[in-house]
Design an enzyme around this catalytic site. Structure first.
Site, PDB file in Angstrom:
ATOM      1  N   HIS A  57     -73.903 -50.434  35.311  1.00  0.00           N
ATOM      2  CA  HIS A  57     -74.617 -50.164  36.784  1.00  0.00           C
ATOM      3  C   HIS A  57     -74.598 -51.563  36.983  1.00  0.00           C
ATOM      4  O   HIS A  57     -75.530 -52.294  35.577  1.00  0.00           O
ATOM      5  CB  HIS A  57     -75.681 -48.840  37.475  1.00  0.00           C
ATOM      6  CG  HIS A  57     -75.245 -47.210  37.252  1.00  0.00           C
ATOM      7  ND1 HIS A  57     -76.136 -46.570  37.190  1.00  0.00           N
ATOM      8  CD2 HIS A  57     -73.832 -47.085  37.016  1.00  0.00           C
ATOM      9  CE1 HIS A  57     -75.402 -45.174  37.392  1.00  0.00           C
ATOM     10  NE2 HIS A  57     -74.311 -45.645  37.237  1.00  0.00           N
ATOM     11  N   GLU A  59     -77.471 -52.406  37.695  1.00  0.00           N
ATOM     12  CA  GLU A  59     -79.281 -52.735  36.490  1.00  0.00           C
ATOM     13  C   GLU A  59     -79.044 -52.636  34.763  1.00  0.00           C
ATOM     14  O   GLU A  59     -79.620 -53.646  34.141  1.00  0.00           O
ATOM     15  CB  GLU A  59     -80.184 -51.789  36.628  1.00  0.00           C
ATOM     16  CG  GLU A  59     -80.760 -51.974  37.914  1.00  0.00           C
ATOM     17  CD  GLU A  59     -80.135 -50.454  38.888  1.00  0.00           C
ATOM     18  OE1 GLU A  59     -78.197 -50.202  38.870  1.00  0.00           O
ATOM     19  OE2 GLU A  59     -80.864 -49.249  39.542  1.00  0.00           O
ATOM     20  N   CYS A  87     -81.131 -45.091  38.680  1.00  0.00           N
ATOM     21  CA  CYS A  87     -81.506 -43.790  37.959  1.00  0.00           C
ATOM     22  C   CYS A  87     -81.475 -44.474  37.069  1.00  0.00           C
ATOM     23  O   CYS A  87     -82.253 -44.593  36.870  1.00  0.00           O
ATOM     24  CB  CYS A  87     -79.429 -43.337  38.430  1.00  0.00           C
ATOM     25  SG  CYS A  87     -78.837 -44.434  37.074  1.00  0.00           S
ATOM     26  N   CYS A  90     -81.135 -45.991  34.385  1.00  0.00           N
ATOM     27  CA  CYS A  90     -80.891 -47.519  35.089  1.00  0.00           C
ATOM     28  C   CYS A  90     -82.647 -47.645  34.488  1.00  0.00           C
ATOM     29  O   CYS A  90     -83.227 -48.278  33.965  1.00  0.00           O
ATOM     30  CB  CYS A  90     -80.891 -48.361  35.737  1.00  0.00           C
ATOM     31  SG  CYS A  90     -79.240 -48.291  35.758  1.00  0.00           S
TER      32      CYS A  90
END
Lengths: 160, 160
Positions: A57, A59, A87, A90
């Protein structure tokens, strides 16, 4: 918000990364930048599907890059600008990294509306273990606990 | 539990990885293996402090390795054996990876007792945004939302 605000500039960079990720088929439409003392020190964009890495992801990639740039495993004094509310994976990574402020644009609900499971996973994580869809079973706690005790007795341990 | 159970064997491998991580000063005392069809297909041990990567938890490393081994971004049909109950970052990663069962040994409370913040972060994630210790601020949702709309209209998008 004033168009010249630094927050606007940093978030526009995160949004631009999300757009590039989508248009290059790198992954989902998510981008992030990490800022320290007014400078972008790292960035990331989602590349889950192009790299076969469900943890890739924006992040997570940005956090890893920022730590490499600084040579540390903590990011005190940093803020993250994420094109979408992080999410739970993260968000917890942001806590572990000791980032001090989160700016976000889209929400978890916006992500759910375009087919991502962020909202579902937040709901799952707040449930007691026994009520989650993903089953969990405990085995061998005693053996594992002895390693935790060894950690506690280790004089040169490095906490994080 | 029978000493010959495959669960015992797989968990002992995870615990041994946690012990090695501690003794080699790679990171915290955590290990994990991922199993598919009765075989260990990947493993990981914590190396947060030795690699300056706050996301380098045993489960994250194992998930990334398993996906590389299989050439996929999903791990359906897999189970993970973790020497400690996964922290929220790792638990959400397990959900994203579509792993189907979690075996764990130590609990988040055991981890808290030796100084790790797993329990604290679980509590934080269950709170409404406004009540968390880590502040969050929304900016530029409209601009970010236009990228989400582009994703929704993208015919060759790859969902995950």
């Amino acid at each position: 918000m004033n168009g010249k605000s630094p927050h606007v500039s940093f978030m526009r960079q995160a949004i631009q990364l999300s757009r590039e990720s989508l248009r290059t088929n790198a992954g989902g439409p998510f981008g992030a930048v990490i800022v320290k003392n007014g400078d972008v020190i790292a960035h990331g964009s989602n590349c889950v599907t192009s790299t076969n890495d469900p943890t890739a992801h924006a992040e997570i990639i940005a956090i890893r890059a920022a730590c490499q740039a600084l040579g540390t495993f903590h990011l005190q004094g940093c803020a993250i600008y994420a094109s979408c509310e992080p999410c739970p994976m993260c968000l917890a990574a942001i806590y572990w990294a000791r980032i001090e402020k989160i700016y976000y644009a889209n929400t978890r609900r916006d992500a759910s509306h375009i087919g991502f499971d962020d909202g579902v996973f937040y709901e799952e994580l707040t449930k007691p273990r026994s009520q989650r869809t993903l089953p969990m079973e405990q085995v061998l706690r005693d053996e594992a606990l002895s390693v935790f005790q060894e950690w506690q007795n280790k004089e040169d341990r490095v906490p994080y």
